[in-house]
Design a protein around this motif. Structure first.
Motif, short mmCIF file in Angstrom:
data_model
loop_
_atom_site.label_atom_id
_atom_site.label_comp_id
_atom_site.label_asym_id
_atom_site.label_seq_id
_atom_site.Cartn_x
_atom_site.Cartn_y
_atom_site.Cartn_z
N MET A 172 87.63 75.58 10.35
CA MET A 172 87.32 74.29 10.94
C MET A 172 86.19 73.67 10.13
SD MET A 172 87.54 74.89 15.06
CE MET A 172 87.46 73.11 15.29
N GLY A 173 86.27 72.37 9.93
CA GLY A 173 85.22 71.73 9.16
C GLY A 173 85.45 70.24 9.04
N GLY A 174 84.77 69.66 8.08
CA GLY A 174 84.87 68.23 7.90
C GLY A 174 84.43 67.80 6.52
N SER A 175 84.65 66.54 6.24
CA SER A 175 84.28 66.01 4.94
C SER A 175 83.99 64.52 5.05
CB SER A 175 85.41 66.24 3.93
OG SER A 175 86.58 65.54 4.29
N PHE A 176 83.34 64.01 4.04
CA PHE A 176 83.13 62.57 3.89
C PHE A 176 83.77 62.15 2.58
CE2 PHE A 176 79.75 63.37 6.94
CZ PHE A 176 79.83 62.24 7.76
N ARG A 177 84.42 61.01 2.62
CA ARG A 177 85.02 60.43 1.41
C ARG A 177 84.23 59.18 1.05
NH1 ARG A 177 90.51 60.22 2.54
NH2 ARG A 177 90.65 62.25 1.54
N PHE A 178 83.89 59.06 -0.24
CA PHE A 178 83.08 57.95 -0.72
C PHE A 178 83.80 57.25 -1.86
CE2 PHE A 178 80.29 61.28 0.83
CZ PHE A 178 79.40 60.61 1.65
N ASP A 179 83.61 55.96 -1.95
CA ASP A 179 84.00 55.20 -3.13
C ASP A 179 82.82 55.14 -4.09
OD1 ASP A 179 86.64 54.73 -2.66
OD2 ASP A 179 86.31 52.89 -1.54
N SER A 180 82.89 54.30 -5.10
CA SER A 180 81.81 54.21 -6.07
C SER A 180 80.49 53.87 -5.40
CB SER A 180 82.15 53.14 -7.12
OG SER A 180 82.32 51.88 -6.50
N GLN A 181 79.40 54.32 -6.00
CA GLN A 181 78.05 54.12 -5.48
C GLN A 181 77.88 54.76 -4.10
OE1 GLN A 181 77.38 49.89 -5.67
NE2 GLN A 181 77.23 49.89 -7.91
N PHE A 182 78.73 55.74 -3.79
CA PHE A 182 78.67 56.51 -2.55
C PHE A 182 78.71 55.62 -1.31
CE2 PHE A 182 77.95 60.05 -5.24
CZ PHE A 182 78.27 61.17 -4.48
N VAL A 183 79.57 54.61 -1.36
CA VAL A 183 79.86 53.80 -0.17
C VAL A 183 80.84 54.59 0.68
CG1 VAL A 183 80.83 51.65 0.68
CG2 VAL A 183 79.46 51.66 -1.41
N PRO A 184 80.52 54.91 1.95
CA PRO A 184 81.41 55.75 2.76
C PRO A 184 82.72 55.05 3.09
CG PRO A 184 79.60 54.89 4.09
CD PRO A 184 79.29 54.53 2.66
N GLU A 185 83.81 55.80 2.96
CA GLU A 185 85.13 55.27 3.30
C GLU A 185 85.70 55.89 4.56
OE1 GLU A 185 89.64 55.44 1.51
OE2 GLU A 185 87.97 55.34 0.10
N ALA A 209 85.26 59.55 7.47
CA ALA A 209 84.75 60.85 7.91
C ALA A 209 85.95 61.64 8.40
CB ALA A 209 83.72 60.68 9.02
N ASN A 210 86.12 62.87 7.92
CA ASN A 210 87.36 63.60 8.12
C ASN A 210 87.12 64.93 8.84
OD1 ASN A 210 88.32 61.57 6.31
ND2 ASN A 210 87.67 62.86 4.60
N LEU A 211 88.04 65.28 9.74
CA LEU A 211 88.01 66.55 10.44
C LEU A 211 89.20 67.39 9.99
CD1 LEU A 211 87.15 65.33 14.06
CD2 LEU A 211 85.58 66.25 12.34
N ILE A 212 88.97 68.70 9.79
CA ILE A 212 90.00 69.60 9.28
C ILE A 212 90.06 70.85 10.14
CG2 ILE A 212 90.71 71.05 7.32
CD1 ILE A 212 89.28 69.07 5.48
N ALA A 213 91.27 71.31 10.45
CA ALA A 213 91.47 72.58 11.14
C ALA A 213 92.66 73.29 10.52
CB ALA A 213 91.70 72.36 12.63
N LEU A 214 92.53 74.58 10.26
CA LEU A 214 93.61 75.34 9.64
C LEU A 214 93.64 76.75 10.21
CD1 LEU A 214 95.15 75.09 6.28
CD2 LEU A 214 94.21 77.36 6.75
N PHE A 215 94.86 77.27 10.41
CA PHE A 215 95.05 78.61 10.97
C PHE A 215 95.83 79.46 9.97
CE2 PHE A 215 97.88 81.41 13.58
CZ PHE A 215 96.89 82.31 13.98
N HIS A 216 95.27 80.64 9.62
CA HIS A 216 95.96 81.62 8.79
C HIS A 216 96.56 82.68 9.71
CE1 HIS A 216 93.90 80.41 4.97
NE2 HIS A 216 92.93 80.09 5.80
N TYR A 217 97.81 83.03 9.48
CA TYR A 217 98.46 84.07 10.29
C TYR A 217 98.93 85.18 9.38
CZ TYR A 217 101.73 86.35 13.49
OH TYR A 217 102.40 87.27 14.26
N LYS A 218 98.38 86.38 9.60
CA LYS A 218 98.73 87.57 8.82
C LYS A 218 98.56 87.36 7.33
CE LYS A 218 101.98 89.56 12.14
NZ LYS A 218 103.36 90.09 12.37
N ASP A 219 97.59 86.51 6.94
CA ASP A 219 97.35 86.24 5.52
C ASP A 219 98.65 85.87 4.80
OD1 ASP A 219 95.96 85.92 3.15
OD2 ASP A 219 96.22 88.03 2.58
N LYS A 220 99.53 85.19 5.50
CA LYS A 220 100.83 84.86 4.92
C LYS A 220 101.24 83.44 5.24
CE LYS A 220 105.61 86.55 4.75
NZ LYS A 220 106.57 87.59 5.22
#
Length: 316
Positions: free
Chosen positions: A247-260, A262-273
């Motif tokens: 679980m986590g998040g990120s920020f995406r920026f255009d040039s000069q670090f103008v924010p575009e 804010a992103n949320l991410i979730a991922l589930f691994h099952y049996k490393d497969k």
């Protein structure tokens, strides 16, 4: 007001689509960290197992003609502990009246360098571009009397790319350019001098594991089209629990670090497969009044290889 709003969206998408033709921006994915093959051929064969991943992205929901992407890719080492890797992908993206199908194949060679591995990759790809100019509404009455927006066009554009990828068990660094040839999009010149400009990708990331069942996974992606588009930067931090949940998040920026976004991410691994992930982008640019955000889904599977769990199961 509805008519003005409709005209605004139409003009926005047409202008964005034309800008995409001029700068030839590559599709962007919030969950880029789970499959480097889509932007770097040196990633092919990163694992001795056959890794297959699929992506779907619906960007700027509620805006007609906004970008949509679908991709599927696979890659593996040729043999167990082989220095050679192969991979391929099929990608479809649409923005406004433009549709693109890309078919690509990648080949990599790996060398042991100090505590890590340096991979050098090359890819060959072909792009099929279709522009449905008849679908463009150029006036409120719906008439299409502008000769520039009449008739549909298609083009086949072969290309090749190069990439480098260095990784250890806890760190990676990559640089690539998937399309080196700057093909003119349409030979008849009806879209001016629009062509495929070189898109450069730079990635860095790693895994910090302060305890057995918890880890941090920071990463960054920088995309550049020198002189033709703003620099785009994604800064990400994921938290990994019991080597299964991310679980986590990120920020995406255009040039000069103008924010575009804010992103949320979730991922589930099952049996490393098996892998299943979801990302939501909350738009914080000037488009936030017109869209409810962007959605992205990824599915993945690793086939074959050792039965024992990896020390860092598909972290990167």
């Amino acid at each position: 007001f509805p008519m003005k709003k409709s005209l605004f969206f139409s003009l926005l998408i047409v202008c964005t689509a034309i800008q995409t033709l001029v700068a030839q921006q590559e599709p962007r994915y919030t969950m880029y960290m789970y499959n480097g093959l889509l932007h770097n051929p040196a990633y092919a064969g990163r694992s001795e197992r056959l890794s297959i991943d699929a992506y779907y992205r619906n960007q700027w929901v509620k805006i007609d003609g906004a970008p949509k992407e679908i991709a599927i890719s696979g890659h593996t080492a040729l043999t167990k502990k082989s220095r050679f890797g192969v991979g391929g992908y099929l990608e479809y993206d649409q923005i406004g009246v433009h549709q693109r199908f890309t078919l690509g194949g990648a080949y990599s060679y790996r060398l042991q360098v100090g505590p890590g591995t340096l991979s050098m990759g090359v890819e060959a790809n072909i792009l099929h571009l279709r522009s449905n100019w008849n679908d463009v509404q150029v006036n409120p009455e719906g008439n299409n009397d502008d000769p520039l927006f009449q008739g549909n066009q298609t083009a086949w554009l072969p290309n090749f790319g190069l990439g480098l990828y260095f990784n250890t068990q806890a760190f990676y660094l990559g640089a690539s350019c998937p399309r080196l040839l700057q093909n003119q999009l349409y030979a008849d010149g009806t879209v001016g001098n629009a062509k495929e400009f070189r898109n450069y990708f730079f990635t860095v990331g790693g895994v910090i594991q302060p305890m057995e069942d918890f880890a941090l996974k920071p990463s960054a992606l920088v995309k550049m089209v020198p002189g033709n588009a703003p620099i785009q930067t994604d800064l990400n931090l994921n938290f990994i629990f019991r080597k299964m949940f991310e679980m986590g998040g990120s920020f995406r920026f255009d040039s000069q670090f103008v924010p575009e976004s804010a992103n949320l991410i979730a991922l589930f691994h099952y049996k490393d497969k098996y892998r299943i992930g979801y990302a939501y982008d909350f738009t914080i640019s000037q488009l936030q009044s017109y869209t409810s955000g962007s959605h992205e889904i990824t599915l993945g599977i690793d086939i074959g290889g050792t039965k024992n769990r990896y020390k860092s199961p598909r972290y990167f």
